[in-house]
Write an enzyme that holds these catalytic residues in place. Structure first.
Site, PDB file in Angstrom:
ATOM      1  N   GLU A   1     -20.136  20.846  22.231  1.00 51.17           N
ATOM      2  CA  GLU A   1     -20.783  19.643  21.684  1.00 51.17           C
ATOM      3  C   GLU A   1     -21.959  19.224  22.575  1.00 51.17           C
ATOM      4  OE1 GLU A   1     -17.861  16.539  20.695  1.00 51.17           O
ATOM      5  OE2 GLU A   1     -18.065  17.295  18.647  1.00 51.17           O
TER       6      GLU A   1
ATOM      7  N   ASN B   1      -8.344  -3.087  32.237  1.00 47.86           N
ATOM      8  CA  ASN B   1      -9.326  -1.991  32.160  1.00 47.86           C
ATOM      9  C   ASN B   1     -10.362  -2.165  33.261  1.00 47.86           C
ATOM     10  OD1 ASN B   1     -10.099   0.366  30.439  1.00 47.86           O
ATOM     11  ND2 ASN B   1     -12.022  -0.749  30.291  1.00 47.86           N
ATOM     12  N   LYS B   2     -10.867  -1.031  33.713  1.00 48.43           N
ATOM     13  CA  LYS B   2     -11.883  -0.998  34.775  1.00 48.43           C
ATOM     14  C   LYS B   2     -13.112  -1.831  34.437  1.00 48.43           C
ATOM     15  CE  LYS B   2     -11.863   3.420  36.752  1.00 48.43           C
ATOM     16  NZ  LYS B   2     -12.279   4.811  36.677  1.00 48.43           N
TER      17      LYS B   2
ATOM     18  N   TYR C   1      -9.154   4.769  23.502  1.00 50.62           N
ATOM     19  CA  TYR C   1      -8.674   4.866  22.119  1.00 50.62           C
ATOM     20  C   TYR C   1      -7.202   4.467  22.005  1.00 50.62           C
ATOM     21  CZ  TYR C   1     -12.954   7.447  21.302  1.00 50.62           C
ATOM     22  OH  TYR C   1     -14.273   7.802  21.205  1.00 50.62           O
TER      23      TYR C   1
ATOM     24  N   LYS D   1     -18.493  14.382  10.625  1.00 51.87           N
ATOM     25  CA  LYS D   1     -18.347  14.008  12.035  1.00 51.87           C
ATOM     26  C   LYS D   1     -18.711  12.518  12.220  1.00 51.87           C
ATOM     27  CE  LYS D   1     -17.866  14.907  16.453  1.00 51.87           C
ATOM     28  NZ  LYS D   1     -16.636  15.428  17.016  1.00 51.87           N
TER      29      LYS D   1
ATOM     30  N   ALA E   1      -8.421   0.592  28.206  1.00 46.25           N
ATOM     31  CA  ALA E   1      -8.959   0.136  26.909  1.00 46.25           C
ATOM     32  C   ALA E   1      -9.738   1.262  26.256  1.00 46.25           C
ATOM     33  CB  ALA E   1      -9.826  -1.104  27.108  1.00 46.25           C
TER      34      ALA E   1
HETATM   35  P1  FAD Z   1      -9.898   7.123  27.004  1.00 42.38           P
HETATM   36  O1  FAD Z   1     -10.403   6.881  25.650  1.00 42.38           O
HETATM   37  O2  FAD Z   1     -10.655   8.057  27.883  1.00 42.38           O
HETATM   38  O3  FAD Z   1      -9.775   5.705  27.728  1.00 42.38           O
HETATM   39  C1  FAD Z   1      -9.288   5.505  29.028  1.00 42.38           C
HETATM   40  C2  FAD Z   1      -9.695   4.115  29.486  1.00 42.38           C
HETATM   41  O4  FAD Z   1      -9.056   3.820  30.727  1.00 42.38           O
HETATM   42  C3  FAD Z   1     -11.186   3.956  29.733  1.00 42.38           C
HETATM   43  O5  FAD Z   1     -11.632   2.745  29.192  1.00 42.38           O
HETATM   44  C4  FAD Z   1     -11.314   3.951  31.263  1.00 42.38           C
HETATM   45  O6  FAD Z   1     -12.408   3.192  31.731  1.00 42.38           O
HETATM   46  C5  FAD Z   1      -9.992   3.295  31.651  1.00 42.38           C
HETATM   47  N1  FAD Z   1      -9.542   3.665  32.995  1.00 42.38           N
HETATM   48  C6  FAD Z   1      -9.413   4.905  33.512  1.00 42.38           C
HETATM   49  N2  FAD Z   1      -8.902   4.848  34.756  1.00 42.38           N
HETATM   50  C7  FAD Z   1      -8.706   3.537  35.030  1.00 42.38           C
HETATM   51  C8  FAD Z   1      -8.168   2.841  36.138  1.00 42.38           C
HETATM   52  N3  FAD Z   1      -7.728   3.473  37.232  1.00 42.38           N
HETATM   53  N4  FAD Z   1      -8.093   1.497  36.075  1.00 42.38           N
HETATM   54  C9  FAD Z   1      -8.514   0.831  34.968  1.00 42.38           C
HETATM   55  N5  FAD Z   1      -9.024   1.432  33.893  1.00 42.38           N
HETATM   56  C10 FAD Z   1      -9.121   2.776  33.917  1.00 42.38           C
HETATM   57  N6  FAD Z   1     -11.439  14.011  20.771  1.00 42.38           N
HETATM   58  C11 FAD Z   1     -11.420  14.043  19.430  1.00 42.38           C
HETATM   59  O7  FAD Z   1     -10.378  13.727  18.818  1.00 42.38           O
HETATM   60  N7  FAD Z   1     -12.530  14.404  18.721  1.00 42.38           N
HETATM   61  C12 FAD Z   1     -13.713  14.691  19.322  1.00 42.38           C
HETATM   62  O8  FAD Z   1     -14.695  14.993  18.647  1.00 42.38           O
HETATM   63  C13 FAD Z   1     -13.773  14.657  20.745  1.00 42.38           C
HETATM   64  N8  FAD Z   1     -14.947  14.891  21.378  1.00 42.38           N
HETATM   65  C14 FAD Z   1     -15.010  14.736  22.734  1.00 42.38           C
HETATM   66  C15 FAD Z   1     -16.247  14.878  23.358  1.00 42.38           C
HETATM   67  C16 FAD Z   1     -16.360  14.696  24.726  1.00 42.38           C
HETATM   68  C17 FAD Z   1     -17.703  14.831  25.386  1.00 42.38           C
HETATM   69  C18 FAD Z   1     -15.208  14.381  25.491  1.00 42.38           C
HETATM   70  C19 FAD Z   1     -15.325  14.145  26.986  1.00 42.38           C
HETATM   71  C20 FAD Z   1     -13.971  14.225  24.881  1.00 42.38           C
HETATM   72  C21 FAD Z   1     -13.861  14.413  23.493  1.00 42.38           C
HETATM   73  N9  FAD Z   1     -12.631  14.246  22.836  1.00 42.38           N
HETATM   74  C22 FAD Z   1     -12.589  14.315  21.460  1.00 42.38           C
HETATM   75  C23 FAD Z   1     -11.404  13.922  23.575  1.00 42.38           C
HETATM   76  C24 FAD Z   1     -11.167  12.403  23.553  1.00 42.38           C
HETATM   77  O9  FAD Z   1     -12.319  11.728  23.955  1.00 42.38           O
HETATM   78  C25 FAD Z   1      -9.985  12.013  24.418  1.00 42.38           C
HETATM   79  O10 FAD Z   1      -8.871  12.769  24.044  1.00 42.38           O
HETATM   80  C26 FAD Z   1      -9.694  10.511  24.273  1.00 42.38           C
HETATM   81  O11 FAD Z   1     -10.764   9.758  24.785  1.00 42.38           O
HETATM   82  C27 FAD Z   1      -8.397  10.115  24.973  1.00 42.38           C
HETATM   83  O12 FAD Z   1      -8.149   8.761  24.765  1.00 42.38           O
HETATM   84  P2  FAD Z   1      -7.364   7.879  25.822  1.00 42.38           P
HETATM   85  O13 FAD Z   1      -7.036   6.603  25.159  1.00 42.38           O
HETATM   86  O14 FAD Z   1      -6.268   8.679  26.431  1.00 42.38           O
HETATM   87  O15 FAD Z   1      -8.403   7.646  27.009  1.00 42.38           O
END
Ligand code: FAD
Length: 406
Positions: free
Chosen positions: A170, A37-38, A13, A380, A11
């Site tokens: 950041e 989700n976890k 982005y 931002k 859950a």
């Molecule tokens: P996530 O948003 O990380 O979500 C993954 C989800 O899966 C989480 O809810 C987690 O709890 C769940 N999960 C994980 N493993 C398990 C499991 N085994 N079982 C059940 N649930 C699980 N990107 C930008 O575009 N702009 C920015 O300014 C930017 N700034 C950033 C700043 C920081 C400090 C960081 C760390 C990252 C930043 N990023 C930025 C990158 C961005 O955050 C990631 O690319 C984005 O979160 C990826 O989205 P996602 O949906 O793949 O995973």
């Protein structure tokens, strides 16, 4: 006829974007939608550097999943995903197993330590809400201990950030605002604090406009950050890190806190499931499906998309994860309905990138225009609020949005 079952893992982005679009597009009678989700909350990964530095309370970076899903259309399972048996179309959870007809893998990324000794044991990574809380509390503890110990260990007040990419910069932007507050809170002379940024590559923020990078470096240096560029971390130890620059002799930097912010890989569950990958990232087909798996979509940080202009992968971002979620949902609707024609091809639409440098400063390029200072910082916050709007609508923006524009 049996309804197809769509299971969305994660859950974040990508996952929430997929689910919120699916719940709008599909009727209850068309498909069963399950979200796993976890935790029962979503966290804004892109805000975690603030919670880690202690400039934003950790509760501000998360919201209940129930705020954005329609429980009459989506079943939510709070569990940890452990494995996927693709042959049997089953997901193995820590609480049992579930089967699927279509799977969306959106479990995000993990820290990549490139095999550097000691990093897993002695360095922190900004990876989730609890990790962010731990970093904040660890830094607090180091300052509190320094203030009360009789034989002062100055290295307690040294903080190393490994990596001068987006996350590292950041985080530093927040840290240089938080440290003076900590010094005041614990009666510590700011001159005693050392903040290092160690980066193996020859540059800060690779890929960013050089003029903007110069702005960021000058600002952070003015606030006390010592950059060690072209310097590789060779080892992390209980006392700090060992670094080497080119052929020069290895040096030790003693530090009470080491944050590793230099690498992202996909989620290890991809590797466990035996889906073809590179560092746990799946080079997905144009329609976002995993090659050889017509019923599995991989989106977000566990997917790999090549930027054909430069023949290199796009960096994993929330911006891309959310756009993939929208396309993934539309493609699932087509599959469920058996609509004629090919599935939609995913093409990232990069509207801009803004890197924050603390609460009221930033650098960025938005719609091709370079921005610095308060203007960039305003943008931002607008981007942060937009992510809330896209997933949860105006009520979520009002509840969790950032409105401190000055
Ligand atoms: P996530 O948003 O990380 O979500 C993954 C989800 O899966 C989480 O809810 C987690 O709890 C769940 N999960 C994980 N493993 C398990 C499991 N085994 N079982 C059940 N649930 C699980 N990107 C930008 O575009 N702009 C920015 O300014 C930017 N700034 C950033 C700043 C920081 C400090 C960081 C760390 C990252 C930043 N990023 C930025 C990158 C961005 O955050 C990631 O690319 C984005 O979160 C990826 O989205 P996602 O949906 O793949 O995973």
């Amino acid at each position: 006829m049996r309804k197809p079952k769509i299971v969305v893992l994660g859950a974040g982005y990508g996952g929430l974007m997929t689910v919120t679009r699916l719940q709008k597009a599909l009727g209850q009678e068309e498909a069963d939608i399950v979200l796993v989700n976890k935790n029962d909350y979503h966290y804004e990964t892109t805000w975690l550097h603030e919670a880690s530095a202690g400039t934003l309370h950790h509760d501000r970076v998360r919201y209940d999943i129930d705020n954005v899903i329609n429980r009459s259309k989506v079943e939510f399972i709070r569990a940890e995903v452990q494995d996927i048996k693709t042959d049997e179309k089953k997901v193995i959870l820590n609480t049992g197993e579930i089967d699927y007809d279509y799977l969306v893998f959106a479990l995000g990324g993990e820290s990549e330590t490139f095999g550097i000794q000691g990093l897993k044991e002695y360095a922190f990574s900004i990876s989730n809400v609890n990790a962010a809380r731990q970093i904040r509390e660890h830094i607090d503890y180091q300052f509190a201990t320094y203030a009360t110990e009789v034989e002062k260990k100055d290295e307690r007040l040294s903080i190393v950030v490994g990596g001068a990419g987006f996350t590292g910069i950041e985080f530093l932007g927040e840290l240089v605002n938080r440290v003076p507050e900590l010094c005041r809170e614990y009666d510590i002379d700011y001159a005693k604090v050392r903040i290092y940024c160690v980066e193996a590559a020859p540059m800060v923020l690779p890929g960013f406009d050089p003029e903007l990078v110069q702005y960021a470096v000058a600002l952070l240096e003015k606030k006390g950050v010592e950059f060690k560029i072209g310097t590789a971390i060779k080892e992390a130890t209980p006392e700090g890190i060992k670094v080497a620059k080119g052929e020069e002799e290895m040096q030790e930097i003693k530090a009470g806190t080491v944050i590793w912010a230099a690498g992202v890989r996909g989620n290890h569950v991809i590797e466990k499931a035996g889906i073809d990958n590179m560092r746990a990232r799946v080079k997905v087909n144009p329609d976002l499906r995993a090659p050889g798996h017509d019923n599995i979509f991989v989106i977000g940080d566990s997917s790999l998309i090549i930027n054909e202009e430069i023949n290199r992968p796009f960096p994993p971002t929330a911006q891309i994860a959310m756009q993939q979620g929208e396309v993934c949902a539309r493609n699932l609707v087509k599959l469920v309905r058996g609509t004629e024609g090919e599935l939609e091809t995913f093409k990232p639409d990069i509207k801009g990138t803004v890197c924050s440098l603390g609460d009221n400063d930033a650098i960025g390029v938005v719609f091709g225009k370079k921005l610095t200072g308060t203007k960039a910082s305003f943008m931002k916050k607008m981007i942060d609020n937009r992510a809330l709007l896209m997933i949860g609508g105006p009520s979520l923006v009002l509840k969790k949005g950032k409105f401190n524009f000055i």
